[in-house]
Design a protein around this motif. Sequence first.
Motif, short mmCIF file in Angstrom:
data_model
loop_
_atom_site.label_atom_id
_atom_site.label_comp_id
_atom_site.label_asym_id
_atom_site.label_seq_id
_atom_site.Cartn_x
_atom_site.Cartn_y
_atom_site.Cartn_z
N THR A 1 4.72 77.55 -78.37
CA THR A 1 5.88 78.19 -77.67
C THR A 1 6.60 79.28 -78.23
OG1 THR A 1 6.27 75.99 -76.65
CG2 THR A 1 7.84 77.73 -76.38
N LEU A 2 6.76 80.55 -77.40
CA LEU A 2 7.55 81.65 -77.83
C LEU A 2 8.96 81.54 -77.29
CD1 LEU A 2 4.78 84.38 -77.54
CD2 LEU A 2 5.54 83.54 -79.48
N THR A 3 9.73 81.22 -78.09
CA THR A 3 11.33 81.26 -77.83
C THR A 3 12.16 82.23 -78.03
OG1 THR A 3 11.17 78.85 -77.72
CG2 THR A 3 13.56 79.86 -77.75
N PHE A 4 12.69 83.20 -77.34
CA PHE A 4 13.35 84.27 -77.59
C PHE A 4 14.83 83.92 -77.10
CE2 PHE A 4 9.17 85.86 -76.40
CZ PHE A 4 9.00 86.77 -77.50
N ARG A 5 15.91 83.83 -78.11
CA ARG A 5 17.26 83.37 -77.95
C ARG A 5 17.89 84.95 -78.01
NH1 ARG A 5 19.47 79.47 -75.74
NH2 ARG A 5 17.91 77.95 -75.57
N GLU A 6 18.85 85.23 -77.14
CA GLU A 6 19.66 86.38 -77.18
C GLU A 6 20.84 86.00 -77.86
OE1 GLU A 6 19.70 89.05 -73.62
OE2 GLU A 6 18.68 87.29 -72.83
N THR A 7 21.44 86.97 -78.70
CA THR A 7 22.71 86.54 -79.44
C THR A 7 23.35 87.87 -79.57
OG1 THR A 7 22.12 87.06 -81.75
CG2 THR A 7 21.39 84.94 -81.03
N ASP A 8 24.62 87.74 -80.05
CA ASP A 8 25.60 89.13 -80.14
C ASP A 8 25.14 89.84 -81.27
OD1 ASP A 8 27.38 87.95 -78.28
OD2 ASP A 8 28.80 87.23 -79.44
N LEU A 9 24.14 89.34 -82.12
CA LEU A 9 23.58 90.07 -83.28
C LEU A 9 22.25 90.68 -82.94
CD1 LEU A 9 24.59 87.67 -86.08
CD2 LEU A 9 25.86 89.73 -85.16
N GLY A 10 21.53 90.14 -81.80
CA GLY A 10 20.05 90.57 -81.54
C GLY A 10 19.35 89.44 -80.93
N VAL A 11 18.05 89.68 -80.91
CA VAL A 11 17.22 88.50 -80.43
C VAL A 11 16.65 88.01 -81.65
CG1 VAL A 11 15.10 88.05 -79.09
CG2 VAL A 11 16.57 89.86 -78.23
N PHE A 12 16.76 86.55 -81.58
CA PHE A 12 15.91 85.67 -82.53
C PHE A 12 14.78 85.17 -81.55
CE2 PHE A 12 19.85 86.24 -84.55
CZ PHE A 12 19.84 85.66 -85.61
N CYS A 13 13.53 85.12 -82.23
CA CYS A 13 12.30 84.76 -81.74
C CYS A 13 11.88 83.52 -82.86
CB CYS A 13 11.07 85.80 -81.82
SG CYS A 13 9.54 85.29 -81.19
N ALA A 14 11.29 82.58 -82.14
CA ALA A 14 10.67 81.46 -82.79
C ALA A 14 9.28 81.21 -82.31
CB ALA A 14 11.38 80.07 -82.95
N HIS A 15 8.20 81.29 -83.00
CA HIS A 15 6.87 80.96 -82.73
C HIS A 15 6.77 79.42 -83.34
CE1 HIS A 15 5.60 85.16 -83.07
NE2 HIS A 15 6.79 85.49 -83.56
N HIS A 16 6.44 78.52 -82.30
CA HIS A 16 6.36 77.11 -82.72
C HIS A 16 5.37 76.30 -81.93
CE1 HIS A 16 9.40 76.05 -79.39
NE2 HIS A 16 10.00 77.48 -79.52
N TYR A 17 4.83 75.32 -82.76
CA TYR A 17 3.77 74.45 -82.08
C TYR A 17 3.53 73.17 -82.95
CZ TYR A 17 1.22 77.18 -85.75
OH TYR A 17 0.82 78.02 -86.72
N ARG A 18 3.03 72.45 -82.31
CA ARG A 18 2.86 71.01 -83.03
C ARG A 18 1.46 71.13 -83.90
NH1 ARG A 18 2.11 68.52 -78.78
NH2 ARG A 18 -0.07 68.05 -79.03
N TYR A 19 1.20 70.63 -85.14
CA TYR A 19 0.02 70.24 -85.76
C TYR A 19 0.00 69.34 -86.41
CZ TYR A 19 2.71 70.93 -90.21
OH TYR A 19 3.66 70.75 -91.39
N LYS A 20 0.85 68.38 -86.00
CA LYS A 20 0.57 66.92 -86.51
C LYS A 20 1.53 65.97 -85.33
CE LYS A 20 1.41 65.31 -90.48
NZ LYS A 20 1.81 65.12 -91.92
N PRO A 21 1.35 64.70 -85.04
CA PRO A 21 2.16 64.19 -84.19
C PRO A 21 3.66 63.95 -84.44
CG PRO A 21 0.16 62.82 -84.76
CD PRO A 21 0.00 64.00 -85.72
#
Length: 379
Positions: free
Chosen positions: A174-194
């Motif tokens: 998943t690529l999550t883009f969070r808009e904030t007053d300071l700018g965009v925060f992006c998280a690249h996240h995925y499961r690699y163990k249960p």
Amino acid sequence: MKIRILGAGPAGLYFAALMKQHNPAHDIVIYERNPRDATWGFGVVFSDRALEFLRADDEALYQYLTPHLENWPEITVSRNDVKVPIAGNGFSSIGRLELLTLLYQYVEKLGVKIQFDTEITDLKAVGEADLVVAANGAFSWVRNENEAQFGTQTDWRPNKFIWYGTTKAFNSLTLTFRETDLGVFCAHHYRYKPDMSTFLVEVTDETWRRAGFEHMSPEDTMHYCEQAFAHELEGHPIISNNSHWRNFPAIWNERWYNGNVVLLGDALRTAHFSIGSGTRLAMEDAVALFKAFQATGDDVQAALPKFQELRWPPVRKIWDAANISIRWYEEMDQRVPELAPVELAYNYMTRTGRVNHAELRRRDPALAQAYEALHPELQ
């Protein structure tokens, strides 16, 4: 042949395995500066296409690794609280340390010797060798000390990223883009163990400075990122593994060998993590170098130019696409607020030009139709 390899990462390990399988008489030693149980980072990913390449080249290794992989059939692009799943993009993941441990065992059973806790800082320390493989990462001292011979180009990109993990298990890459007053925060996240996921946070340099990260302690930085992505983490903590802010170095070498020394993996070139697995590219490098030796009858002076000839076209294509992808992220403070979630997902999938509208329609007809509804000229 007497082969000495610097670095027990996927590139060096897999090349050693291929050469030893081909000819058990090869004298192969791998030098690794870290302890056997040490690694940085969390999980790594392979696309389904990457795994098919591995299966075609090495069915035994494919069968050896696949029981240890987490799998999912799609990726997700999320803009604030709106998620857009994108079909036709299967991936698998595994913990970096688990992958390395499996590869250690794989090559050692073949008779390859790995010397852990061994810091090599001078090529003379490896003694006489027919071939020296510098597979010692993006900050390879072998390459750095011979930049003129290798024709090294290093372009430090401005975005900041920090590689965390979390106990929240995500269901897809998943690529999550969070808009904030300071700018965009992006998280690249995925499961690699249960029960574990990679959680890599990326921001532009401007957002990083506005947030004050340069003055924060590691603990405050983790807490800040937990708050920024509280909706995604659902109370799960962020976990550090010597995690700190980095800039990505886009590295290229015009000449891939110098005498009997050859670069492999990230020492050879880096490709941004948004374009695919560096692990996959490293292992494909190993296959190409092995095939070059097969084609030349283990003639080092003939094999190394052959390796560059074989591997250059696909690597250059991926590297160019990766650099386009880097710049896409560098513009996310402007891009994300301007695009609706469906448009953002579409823009992301087509950002490098490797996927056009027809290909996206083939992979995910629903996303293509949703985008066409916003842009009737494409219908």
